[in-house]
Design a protein around this motif. Structure first.
Motif, PDB file in Angstrom:
ATOM      1  N   ALA A  33      91.159  99.860  13.107  1.00  0.00           N
ATOM      2  CA  ALA A  33      90.911  99.618  11.681  1.00  0.00           C
ATOM      3  C   ALA A  33      91.475 100.756  10.830  1.00  0.00           C
ATOM      4  CB  ALA A  33      89.419  99.453  11.424  1.00  0.00           C
ATOM      5  N   VAL A  34      91.280 101.982  11.292  1.00  0.00           N
ATOM      6  CA  VAL A  34      91.805 103.120  10.533  1.00  0.00           C
ATOM      7  C   VAL A  34      93.326 103.034  10.464  1.00  0.00           C
ATOM      8  CG1 VAL A  34      92.115 105.624  10.533  1.00  0.00           C
ATOM      9  CG2 VAL A  34      89.865 104.645  11.024  1.00  0.00           C
ATOM     10  N   ILE A  35      93.939 102.732  11.599  1.00  0.00           N
ATOM     11  CA  ILE A  35      95.406 102.625  11.599  1.00  0.00           C
ATOM     12  C   ILE A  35      95.846 101.469  10.689  1.00  0.00           C
ATOM     13  CG2 ILE A  35      97.484 102.401  13.011  1.00  0.00           C
ATOM     14  CD1 ILE A  35      95.933 103.398  15.366  1.00  0.00           C
ATOM     15  N   TYR A  36      95.071 100.389  10.723  1.00  0.00           N
ATOM     16  CA  TYR A  36      95.409  99.243   9.878  1.00  0.00           C
ATOM     17  C   TYR A  36      95.465  99.669   8.407  1.00  0.00           C
ATOM     18  CZ  TYR A  36      95.484  94.537   7.946  1.00  0.00           C
ATOM     19  OH  TYR A  36      95.843  93.409   7.276  1.00  0.00           O
ATOM     20  N   LEU A  37      94.441 100.396   7.979  1.00  0.00           N
ATOM     21  CA  LEU A  37      94.400 100.809   6.571  1.00  0.00           C
ATOM     22  C   LEU A  37      95.572 101.723   6.229  1.00  0.00           C
ATOM     23  CD1 LEU A  37      90.580 101.366   5.961  1.00  0.00           C
ATOM     24  CD2 LEU A  37      91.985  99.362   5.449  1.00  0.00           C
ATOM     25  N   ILE A  38      95.890 102.620   7.156  1.00  0.00           N
ATOM     26  CA  ILE A  38      97.029 103.516   6.920  1.00  0.00           C
ATOM     27  C   ILE A  38      98.316 102.700   6.799  1.00  0.00           C
ATOM     28  CG2 ILE A  38      98.460 105.325   7.939  1.00  0.00           C
ATOM     29  CD1 ILE A  38      95.957 106.395   9.308  1.00  0.00           C
ATOM     30  N   GLN A  39      98.489 101.802   7.747  1.00  0.00           N
ATOM     31  CA  GLN A  39      99.705 101.003   7.787  1.00  0.00           C
ATOM     32  C   GLN A  39      99.823 100.127   6.528  1.00  0.00           C
ATOM     33  OE1 GLN A  39     102.118 101.645   9.342  1.00  0.00           O
ATOM     34  NE2 GLN A  39     102.779 100.243  10.935  1.00  0.00           N
TER      35      GLN A  39
END
Lengths: 271, 433
Positions: A147-153
């Motif tokens: 989820a964190v990577i999703y938001l960054i991406q």
């Protein structure tokens, strides 16, 4: 002996964390290979340490803060290794390994003395209840990382900043997929953990549910993930919304696990 | 022995010249035979692509060899020598090795890192091998060039980033939508870039294409080209929800897709993300569409920026590639130099021995009291003197074979003693690997 393995584990996880962080900025494939090797070796050492402790204590080593934080860390690293293999998302390690390292270091801050198990709790339900709970926690931690990577991406995509890091992070689709997969693993297991816990409580303490803080917060965690799963299955919630809820769920779960034990005395408190 | 390169490329010659000097692969045998029949040219390979025409050869006489190849190219293609010469470049020895390694590794290409050039050189070499115009040195040299190119490809990321807008669009789509094999593209309007991008999407595995256009016939024609489905322009919105990727390039004077439309469509898709590329000027898709959570809108300018960034990245990788090439040049050069040593030593010994035998024969013929035993003694004496004399230079030559001065020594010896070249004998002497 088990302490030696424990410290070796900390060293290996530190090195692995460092390697995964280097992998964030460096593109050399060798870094990824080494990070994966380090984390595998670390996991083996951690596993041996846990087995050893299990032998000397005579029961599953999750009865005090030292043991359960370490066990949580073990479950997370195990889950990460599986997901890394399945989805080829080495970069997930840059977000998951720091969490695992933090937990095991926190674990080392608590007394490592082997504590006797309350006779009331000597039961096979201990296995079912705790192992299910830990696996679901591990799955939710992976979901949190994704989820964190999703938001960054997504941030990169919306701001049209398509740099080197953007290129390296997985696609939104993959991240959302991992999130969903973790949810479908974690949620049923958490449900099993809560139900088995209730049955066990009835046997040990004579009541299914006593609104002990741990029980209450577990239920809140359960509701958050239930809402997320429901939203996903019925109205097609995904992406950002799913990511934000996963992060919220993870934080509450962490509080349920650590905060309740430390600050809210109850039946589940063990120090 | 020296390697020389003579040629021209997109960097030195316009297409009008390049097409005139191109060698057709169907008739490559004739020029190859003529090439190696030139004075002093021992081996030759001709590489001819739409961006470059180059001849690789080995020779003893660098200046003469280069001049003869230049003249050969002009005469073969019936171009005035003066016209052609201004576009030609030439390299010899180390610079020639570097040049060919760079070309094979796609560092000298118009689009650095493009993969075709290696295949083209391999094909060209194939012809040369077939018609036996290449020999041990060029065989070895080109195989080395292929392995260098492979190293560059695997050890640097020179070929891994998108450097065209259409390709960048595909890469971006994968970053949003993941696997494209179950994704559908919708083409709104027509236009070269739009169609090119659609083609790229299909090549990358996209499931299908819908085409819509104000003129329905045009949509139908395009749909047929792509094996897709034509949709009436008025019905666009009732099909938009089926598209994961939307490429728009109509000549409309105002936006045709607004945020409200997309919001509705995305709800209908149960929030499955959509990727919009707006190629039209003025824009077809309202920029506010990008504010929607699961809609990702990019303009050509956005894509262009990615391409630029990738180009910059590629240049950085090219530096790494040059480093690899530098290492490999050293190795190959060493091999090439060592190739000369043994034949030179053999030639030198033969030369000395011939003198010795001749002088001995002359003496023996006039020496009446010479017994067979004495003759044997004389034979041994002269041989010993010869061997003693040759010992030091032989040793120096062998040592130089592992260093760098070998060409100097070999050339000096060949000139001082007027030795003949004997390159065939060198075949067994493969020091490296």
């Amino acid at each position: 002996m088990s302490q030696n393995f424990f410290y070796v584990t900390i060293v290996l996880y530190s090195c692995a964390t460092l390697a995964y962080l280097v992998y964030l900025v460096k593109t050399t494939p060798a870094v990824a290979t080494w990070a994966n090797r380090l984390v595998m070796t670390g996991f083996v050492a951690h596993f041996l340490s846990t087995i050893h402790r299990f032998n000397s204590a005579g029961h599953l080593p999750i009865t005090n803060m030292h043991e359960s934080l370490s066990f949580f860390s073990l479950a997370i690293v195990g889950a990460f290794i599986l997901f890394e293999r399945r989805y080829r998302v080495t970069i997930l390690g840059s977000f998951i390994l720091p969490v695992a390292l933090l937990l095991i270091v926190a674990s080392s801050a608590f007394s490592s003395a082997i504590s006797g198990l309350n006779p009331a709790l000597r039961s096979n339900w201990l296995w079912l209840h705790t192992i299910m709970a830990f696996i679901s926690y591990a799955a939710f931690t992976i979901a949190f990382g994704a989820a964190v990577i999703y938001l960054i991406q997504q941030h990169f995509l919306k701001k049209k900043r398509l740099g080197a890091l953007f290129q390296k992070l997985p696609s939104l689709e993959t991240l959302d997929d991992i999130n969903y997969r973790c949810l479908t693993i974690g949620f049923p297991l958490l449900t099993v953990a809560i139900i088995s816990g209730a049955i066990w409580a009835e046997k040990a303490w004579g009541t299914y549910w006593s609104w002990d803080p741990k029980e209450t917060w577990s239920l809140i965690t359960w509701f958050i993930y239930a809402a997320l799963l429901h939203g996903r299955m019925t109205t097609g919630w995904r992406g950002r919304r799913a990511a934000l809820l996963s992060i919220a769920g993870f934080l509450i779960m962490l509080f349920t696990f650590v905060g309740v034990n430390l600050w809210m005395p109850g039946l589940h408190s063990y120090k | 022995m020296n390697i020389i390169v003579v040629g021209l490329s997109h960097k030195t010659a316009p297409v009008e010249i390049r097409e005139k000097v191109a060698f057709s692969p169907n008739q490559i045998e004739k020029p190859l035979r003529e090439l190696v029949a030139l004075d002093d040219i021992i081996e030759g390979v001709i590489v001819s692509t739409c961006n470059r025409v180059e001849i690789y050869a080995t020779t003893r006489d660098i200046a003469g060899g280069i001049a003869r190849i230049k003249r050969f190219m002009a005469e073969y293609h019936h171009i005035p020598f003066e016209t052609l010469e201004t576009h030609l470049y030439n390299y010899h020895s180390e610079a020639a090795i570097r040049h060919v390694f760079r070309v094979a590794s796609s560092l000298d290409s118009m689009v650095v890192g493009e993969p075709q050039i290696l295949g083209q050189i391999k094909t060209s070499y194939g012809y040369a091998a077939e018609y036996r115009s290449s020999g041990i040195i060029l065989n070895r040299f080109l195989h080395k060039a292929f392995s260098v190119a492979k190293r560059v490809r695997t050890e640097t990321r020179i070929a891994s980033s998108a450097v065209s807008v259409a390709f960048a669009a595909v890469e971006l789509a994968k970053k949003i939508l993941g696997d494209l094999s179950d994704k559908t593209v919708m083409l709104i309007g027509a236009g070269e870039m739009c169609e090119l991008a659609a083609k790229h999407f299909l090549n990358s595995g996209a499931k299908g294409v819908m085409v819509t256009n104000r003129t329905f016939e045009r949509a139908e024609r395009l749909a047929e080209d792509f094996g897709g489905e034509a949709i009436a322009f008025e019905e666009m919105f009732s099909h938009l929800h089926r598209a994961d990727i939307v490429l728009s390039s109509t000549g409309a004077p105002h936006v045709i897709i607004g945020p409200k439309d997309v919001d509705e469509v995305i709800r209908r898709r149960r929030f499955k993300p959509m990727f919009f590329i707006d190629i039209a000027v003025p824009r077809d898709i309202d920029p506010k569409v990008d504010n929607l959570e699961n809609a990702y809108l990019f303009t050509v300018d956005n894509l262009q920026e990615t391409v630029q960034a990738n180009l910059a990245q590629r240049n950085k990788e090219a530096e790494k590639a040059e480093e690899i090439i530098n290492q490999e040049i050293g190795q190959f050069h060493k091999w090439l130099s060592s190739l000369e040593v043994t034949p030179t030593i053999v030639a030198l010994r033969t030369h000395f021995d011939e003198i010795r035998r001749a002088e001995l024969g002359r003496t023996a013929a006039t020496w009446k009291e010479l017994t067979p035993e004495d003759e044997k003694r004389l034979e041994a004496l002269t041989s010993a003197i010869m061997n003693k004399l040759l010992h030091t230079p032989t040793l120096a030559l062998k040592k130089a074979g592992q260093g760098g001065r070998v060409n100097l020594y070999v050339d000096a010896l060949r000139q001082l003693f007027d030795l003949e070249a004997a390159p065939e004998e060198a075949e067994e002497l493969e020091l490296e690997e």
